[in-house]
Structure formats: C-alpha cells, structure tokens
Design a protein around this motif. Sequence first.
Motif, PDB file in Angstrom:
ATOM      1  N   MET A 108       0.805  -1.218   0.000  1.00  0.00           N
ATOM      2  CA  MET A 108       0.000   0.000   0.000  1.00  0.00           C
ATOM      3  C   MET A 108       0.843   1.276   0.000  1.00  0.00           C
ATOM      4  O   MET A 108       0.334   2.357  -0.302  1.00  0.00           O
ATOM      5  CB  MET A 108      -0.929   0.011   1.221  1.00  0.00           C
ATOM      6  N   THR A 109       2.113   1.153   0.355  1.00  0.00           N
ATOM      7  CA  THR A 109       2.977   2.333   0.456  1.00  0.00           C
ATOM      8  C   THR A 109       3.315   2.874  -0.933  1.00  0.00           C
ATOM      9  O   THR A 109       3.749   2.119  -1.813  1.00  0.00           O
ATOM     10  CB  THR A 109       4.281   1.976   1.184  1.00  0.00           C
ATOM     11  N   PRO A 110       3.118   4.188  -1.164  1.00  0.00           N
ATOM     12  CA  PRO A 110       3.489   4.771  -2.455  1.00  0.00           C
ATOM     13  C   PRO A 110       4.963   4.538  -2.769  1.00  0.00           C
ATOM     14  O   PRO A 110       5.819   4.538  -1.873  1.00  0.00           O
ATOM     15  CB  PRO A 110       3.191   6.266  -2.271  1.00  0.00           C
ATOM     16  N   VAL A 111       5.256   4.325  -4.048  1.00  0.00           N
ATOM     17  CA  VAL A 111       6.620   4.045  -4.493  1.00  0.00           C
ATOM     18  C   VAL A 111       7.222   5.313  -5.079  1.00  0.00           C
ATOM     19  O   VAL A 111       6.648   5.930  -5.988  1.00  0.00           O
ATOM     20  CB  VAL A 111       6.629   2.920  -5.546  1.00  0.00           C
ATOM     21  N   LYS A 112       8.371   5.722  -4.559  1.00  0.00           N
ATOM     22  CA  LYS A 112       9.035   6.924  -5.059  1.00  0.00           C
ATOM     23  C   LYS A 112       9.599   6.683  -6.453  1.00  0.00           C
ATOM     24  O   LYS A 112      10.143   5.618  -6.742  1.00  0.00           O
ATOM     25  CB  LYS A 112      10.150   7.345  -4.114  1.00  0.00           C
ATOM     26  N   LYS A 113       9.468   7.695  -7.310  1.00  0.00           N
ATOM     27  CA  LYS A 113       9.944   7.607  -8.679  1.00  0.00           C
ATOM     28  C   LYS A 113      10.883   8.774  -8.992  1.00  0.00           C
ATOM     29  O   LYS A 113      10.789   9.842  -8.369  1.00  0.00           O
ATOM     30  CB  LYS A 113       8.767   7.629  -9.655  1.00  0.00           C
ATOM     31  N   PRO A 114      11.770   8.622  -9.966  1.00  0.00           N
ATOM     32  CA  PRO A 114      12.673   9.710 -10.347  1.00  0.00           C
ATOM     33  C   PRO A 114      11.905  10.893 -10.937  1.00  0.00           C
ATOM     34  O   PRO A 114      10.779  10.748 -11.422  1.00  0.00           O
ATOM     35  CB  PRO A 114      13.585   9.072 -11.393  1.00  0.00           C
ATOM     36  N   ASN A 115      12.527  12.042 -10.908  1.00  0.00           N
ATOM     37  CA  ASN A 115      11.942  13.259 -11.474  1.00  0.00           C
ATOM     38  C   ASN A 115      12.731  13.696 -12.711  1.00  0.00           C
ATOM     39  O   ASN A 115      13.912  13.397 -12.841  1.00  0.00           O
ATOM     40  CB  ASN A 115      11.962  14.390 -10.455  1.00  0.00           C
ATOM     41  N   GLY A 116      12.060  14.432 -13.594  1.00  0.00           N
ATOM     42  CA  GLY A 116      12.730  15.016 -14.742  1.00  0.00           C
ATOM     43  C   GLY A 116      13.168  16.449 -14.440  1.00  0.00           C
ATOM     44  O   GLY A 116      12.658  17.094 -13.514  1.00  0.00           O
ATOM     45  N   GLY A 117      14.100  16.944 -15.246  1.00  0.00           N
ATOM     46  CA  GLY A 117      14.616  18.294 -15.015  1.00  0.00           C
ATOM     47  C   GLY A 117      13.554  19.367 -15.118  1.00  0.00           C
ATOM     48  O   GLY A 117      13.606  20.376 -14.408  1.00  0.00           O
ATOM     49  N   LEU A 118      12.544  19.170 -15.961  1.00  0.00           N
ATOM     50  CA  LEU A 118      11.497  20.174 -16.128  1.00  0.00           C
ATOM     51  C   LEU A 118      10.519  20.191 -14.961  1.00  0.00           C
ATOM     52  O   LEU A 118       9.734  21.128 -14.821  1.00  0.00           O
ATOM     53  CB  LEU A 118      10.739  19.917 -17.435  1.00  0.00           C
ATOM     54  N   ASN A 119      10.531  19.144 -14.117  1.00  0.00           N
ATOM     55  CA  ASN A 119       9.597  19.060 -13.002  1.00  0.00           C
ATOM     56  C   ASN A 119      10.217  19.435 -11.666  1.00  0.00           C
ATOM     57  O   ASN A 119       9.494  19.731 -10.713  1.00  0.00           O
ATOM     58  CB  ASN A 119       9.022  17.641 -12.883  1.00  0.00           C
ATOM     59  N   ALA A 120      11.510  19.346 -11.564  1.00  0.00           N
ATOM     60  CA  ALA A 120      12.158  19.604 -10.277  1.00  0.00           C
ATOM     61  C   ALA A 120      11.982  21.072  -9.872  1.00  0.00           C
ATOM     62  O   ALA A 120      11.954  21.966 -10.733  1.00  0.00           O
ATOM     63  CB  ALA A 120      13.633  19.262 -10.371  1.00  0.00           C
ATOM     64  N   PRO A 121      11.827  21.308  -8.551  1.00  0.00           N
ATOM     65  CA  PRO A 121      11.754  20.337  -7.477  1.00  0.00           C
ATOM     66  C   PRO A 121      10.306  19.816  -7.319  1.00  0.00           C
ATOM     67  O   PRO A 121       9.357  20.571  -7.402  1.00  0.00           O
ATOM     68  CB  PRO A 121      12.173  21.138  -6.247  1.00  0.00           C
ATOM     69  N   CYS A 122      10.181  18.505  -7.104  1.00  0.00           N
ATOM     70  CA  CYS A 122       8.866  17.914  -6.912  1.00  0.00           C
ATOM     71  C   CYS A 122       9.021  16.544  -6.272  1.00  0.00           C
ATOM     72  O   CYS A 122      10.144  16.059  -6.058  1.00  0.00           O
ATOM     73  CB  CYS A 122       8.116  17.808  -8.246  1.00  0.00           C
ATOM     74  N   TRP A 123       7.891  15.929  -5.973  1.00  0.00           N
ATOM     75  CA  TRP A 123       7.881  14.562  -5.442  1.00  0.00           C
ATOM     76  C   TRP A 123       7.047  13.711  -6.396  1.00  0.00           C
ATOM     77  O   TRP A 123       5.863  13.986  -6.608  1.00  0.00           O
ATOM     78  CB  TRP A 123       7.262  14.538  -4.043  1.00  0.00           C
ATOM     79  N   SER A 124       7.664  12.690  -6.978  1.00  0.00           N
ATOM     80  CA  SER A 124       6.970  11.803  -7.910  1.00  0.00           C
ATOM     81  C   SER A 124       6.822  10.418  -7.279  1.00  0.00           C
ATOM     82  O   SER A 124       7.811   9.838  -6.811  1.00  0.00           O
ATOM     83  CB  SER A 124       7.740  11.674  -9.227  1.00  0.00           C
ATOM     84  N   THR A 125       5.604   9.925  -7.259  1.00  0.00           N
ATOM     85  CA  THR A 125       5.334   8.598  -6.699  1.00  0.00           C
ATOM     86  C   THR A 125       4.271   7.899  -7.526  1.00  0.00           C
ATOM     87  O   THR A 125       3.579   8.522  -8.343  1.00  0.00           O
ATOM     88  CB  THR A 125       4.833   8.672  -5.240  1.00  0.00           C
ATOM     89  N   THR A 126       4.140   6.609  -7.302  1.00  0.00           N
ATOM     90  CA  THR A 126       2.972   5.876  -7.793  1.00  0.00           C
ATOM     91  C   THR A 126       2.276   5.269  -6.585  1.00  0.00           C
ATOM     92  O   THR A 126       2.930   4.831  -5.637  1.00  0.00           O
ATOM     93  CB  THR A 126       3.352   4.743  -8.763  1.00  0.00           C
ATOM     94  N   GLN A 127       0.957   5.259  -6.614  1.00  0.00           N
ATOM     95  CA  GLN A 127       0.214   4.626  -5.530  1.00  0.00           C
ATOM     96  C   GLN A 127      -0.849   3.718  -6.126  1.00  0.00           C
ATOM     97  O   GLN A 127      -1.360   3.954  -7.215  1.00  0.00           O
ATOM     98  CB  GLN A 127      -0.412   5.668  -4.609  1.00  0.00           C
ATOM     99  N   ARG A 128      -1.148   2.653  -5.390  1.00  0.00           N
ATOM    100  CA  ARG A 128      -2.098   1.647  -5.851  1.00  0.00           C
ATOM    101  C   ARG A 128      -3.488   1.954  -5.309  1.00  0.00           C
ATOM    102  O   ARG A 128      -3.726   1.889  -4.108  1.00  0.00           O
ATOM    103  CB  ARG A 128      -1.648   0.264  -5.393  1.00  0.00           C
ATOM    104  N   ASP A 129      -4.404   2.297  -6.201  1.00  0.00           N
ATOM    105  CA  ASP A 129      -5.786   2.587  -5.820  1.00  0.00           C
ATOM    106  C   ASP A 129      -6.680   1.379  -6.082  1.00  0.00           C
ATOM    107  O   ASP A 129      -6.542   0.718  -7.125  1.00  0.00           O
ATOM    108  CB  ASP A 129      -6.330   3.766  -6.639  1.00  0.00           C
TER     109      ASP A 129
END
Length: 535
Positions: free
Chosen positions: A106-127
Amino acid sequence: MAAYPPDSKSRYKTAGREFDGQIEPEEVKKLVSDVREAFGKDKTLSKEWRIGQLKAFDKMLDECTEEFCEAMHKDLHKSHFEGYVTEIALIKAEIHAAIKHLDQWMTPVKKPNGGLNAPCWSTTQRDPLGVVLILGAWNYPIQLSLAPMVGAIAAGNCVIMKPGSYAVESSNVMSRIVNRYLDPECIRVVEGNRKVTGAILEEKFDKIFFTGSGYVGRIVLTAAAKHLTPCALELGGKSPVIVDASADITHAAERIAWGTFLNGGQTCVRPDFLMVHEKVADEFIDKFQATVKKFYGEDPQKTEYFGRCINDAAFNRLSDLVKAHQDKIVFGGKTDASEKYISPTMFDFGSDIEAFSKAEVMQDEIFGPLLPTVRYGKTEDVIQFVRALPTGKPLALYAFGTDKRFINEVKTRTSSGGLCVNDVLMHLTNHDLPFGGVGSSGMGAYHGKYSFDCFTHEKAVLQKSPLLDESIFLKFALGARFPPYDSTKKLIVKVFGDPRLDPLINFPIPFLRNLAKLLVVLAVLRIFGIHLVKV
C-alpha cells in the motif's frame, strides 16, 4: 474482524429475506447497486478494514475446512487431504502473504523526477478499482473462487463472487459460509442459473476476473467490452510435457503421473499431452505405467485419491475420446457411467507427429485423465509442434531433461503462461511468481503481489510546492515554460529537458543525507578546534 453470526442485523437482506446467496435475475441490478453504494462509503480503503477481512477470511478457512472438503468430495470425489493441500492451503498462503506484506504493497513508491519538473515529489500509488466481479470455476471450486478474492480484498475493493455452478455442493457451501464470515455490505457470494450469470454480466463492474474455458471467456470479454471493463481471464489450452533423452526417467515419470491424474485430470495446467524422445520412449512408458499402478493401485476406481468427472456431459465427452482411440491405448481405458469414472489412460501414437496432430484427442483441451503420447527425434520438431497448437499458446509447458541446450531451446523458443523445468504444476505454488496465461490461454496474472496489482490501478502522482516554485532561486527558471518564449527561455527549457541532466536531478537521497550528516560532524569538530586533515 469477528464473523457475522446468522442472526446479525448487518447481514444483507433482499426482497424482505435474509441473503443466502441465491438470487433471481431481477435482483441482480439492486445487488450491484448496493455493493457500489457500499464502496462509495470508503470503508474498504483503510488498512484496518482490509486486515480485518483477511483475518476473518483465515478464520473461516480454519473453522470450516471440514465443510469445504466434504463439499469437494461430493462434487469431484476429491479426498479431504487433497482438498486441503490443493485448495484450502493455497488460499491460506495467499492470505498470510497479503497480511504480512500489505503495508509494503500500500505504500506509495518513489519515482525519479525530470529536469522540467524539479523540485517535486513523484510517486505511484495503488488505488482500489471499485466493485469487482469474480467468476469462479468448478474444477478447483474453492481455490479458484476464493483465492482471487484475497487479492481483491487486500486491494480494498468490494467484491461480488459467483462460484462455478457445476460444483453444486461447493458453490452452496461458499454462498452460505462466506456471507456469514466476511463483511456482507461489501463482499457477496451469489448463486444462480445461467440467466443470473447473464444478468450479472449486463451490469457495469470495475474489473471482471474469470476462470474457465476459452468459449465462456469470449462471452465474458464481449459483455465486458460494452462497459469498457478490464478483464483478467484465466483460461487453459493444451499444456505440453516434453521428455528429452537426457531426462531422469523415474524422476520424470513420477511427476508427470502425479500432475496428469491429479483431480481426475481436471486441472487447467495438467500435462495435456506427452512428447517423449524416441531413444527413451519405451523405457519411459514402462516406468510411467508402473508409477501409475504404484500411485493408484491395481484398480484406481477403489482408491480415495483418484477423482471423478464433474458431470455426465464431461464423462460422455471423455468416453468418446477413449472409444475413438481404442487401438492406441497402452493402459487404462476403463469407464463406469454410474460413477462418472474414467481410469488413468495412456495412448501411444508412435512416431508420426503429423498424424498425432490430427487425432481427435489433440484438437482441444482434454480436461480428463487421458494422456496422448507421441515419440520425437529432433527438438526442432517439438518446438514447431508446440508453436502450431490449434488451441494457441499453452497455459503451461513442462520440460524434463538435463541437457542445457535442450532446456535453453525450450525456454527461449516457446511461449507459454508458465514454464516448469523438471517438474509440473509447482510453479503456481510459488506466490512470488505470476500465474496466468498468454494469448488464447488467458490475460492477466495473479498470486501474491500480482493479485494485489491485478485488482488495483497504479496511479501516477506528481506533487509540487508553491513555496519552492515561487522562491527567488527557482521562479525565473521554472517560469521558462510559459509563453512568450525568448532565446533565454528556450535555452533553459532545452537544457533542463535534456535527459542527461536527470542523474543530477535524481541524486540518491540516502547519499545526500549521509553527506549532510558528515558535513555537520565536520562542522562540529571544527568548532571544537579538531581538524581531521592538516593543511
């Protein structure tokens, strides 16, 4: 969560009566509507609800094992031991794995970010998907109905499950027991005839999980297409078993005999036909016959460990195959309509692979205790034969041998839902492996984490901070994506959009944390006049 007693007020009632699983076609629409309304209350989203239901599930299996096993014996002449090992135990393993790993899943999985999005937090979560429909099968009536439910519940869904109707006793006991132990507002087991199944398929679900034949699978998929409902289809096909000249004959014979005749041959991943190398064919056939006698005795009809056909139609179909190939029988061929019994039977079609491919017994999945056999000389002939099966890519493929070249040829040049080397069936007992078909043998996979994934949507989540975006250090650079575009903005977008910049943007967080700790330690030491390096 405690079981729901028979007199519980929380039990679902329909048409003024307590819900016992039996429904009429006209009741289906309200049933689905009520379950969807329950999902809308968000109670299934919490980890507490999911764990509670899984523990109640486990308790149900412990307390009702005898009832489940007795029902399977009445339906299929399945011994209580076999019923527990091949059905109840596998479901319990699924439950325990889900309870153990649910936090992680259930824990969201952290994902890498692209240069155009930084700074940000990218994750995937299972709904959770919502309201899912599970259509079970009759051949392993408890396991194939309840095991998918484990993943659906762990994923936070509401569930409507309809067992395989041919296994009448098992279907009845599930509808009676499950609706008593699990949350009846969110989880329903229903029984009914084909009209009920048709009415259910007219409704919209968020996913349909079906186990059964390809013929019915097409009907399910067609009905689902009307609502764009995704499906997982666990089908079947003709699963080959190949015995190379390098195989350990005794080892192979024991495993193939067990897998072929387990559950009276009514197993979707059973070895459906045998291809044995001509150099060891006679030796293998003799050993195979001796092994079957060792397993089931002189008269398999008398042992508790050999099953029966599910109904008269199945018995008649298999009896016709026996009659059609009387001249090819090595052993077996005995039938008894009064018990729907067909003895373990082996056919030897010699070395004519082309004639073998045209035999009646090779045109569709057998689903009974018959093993047609052909001898081959070249591995290439086997590869091409498997590729050209009339039923398409098989649900499973089994290869016995120790020659590395042979094993590698089978691994890399054939396609199947699963592959076992020097064993049969056992891949589905490993819950870290996906179980499912490919092409005509099915779509989608489950077991363990794969069940959780099957009943969830992997949602992409990107989160940003206005405080950082509007800071004096970042505002100008981040604003470069907004028009109008001058040469400076174009350069900034081009530079930060370059994927070669990503490693710098996604510098490992643990490394940065350790580096920061080191700098703090060095700063403290410096305050106290301690220098690790003299300049």
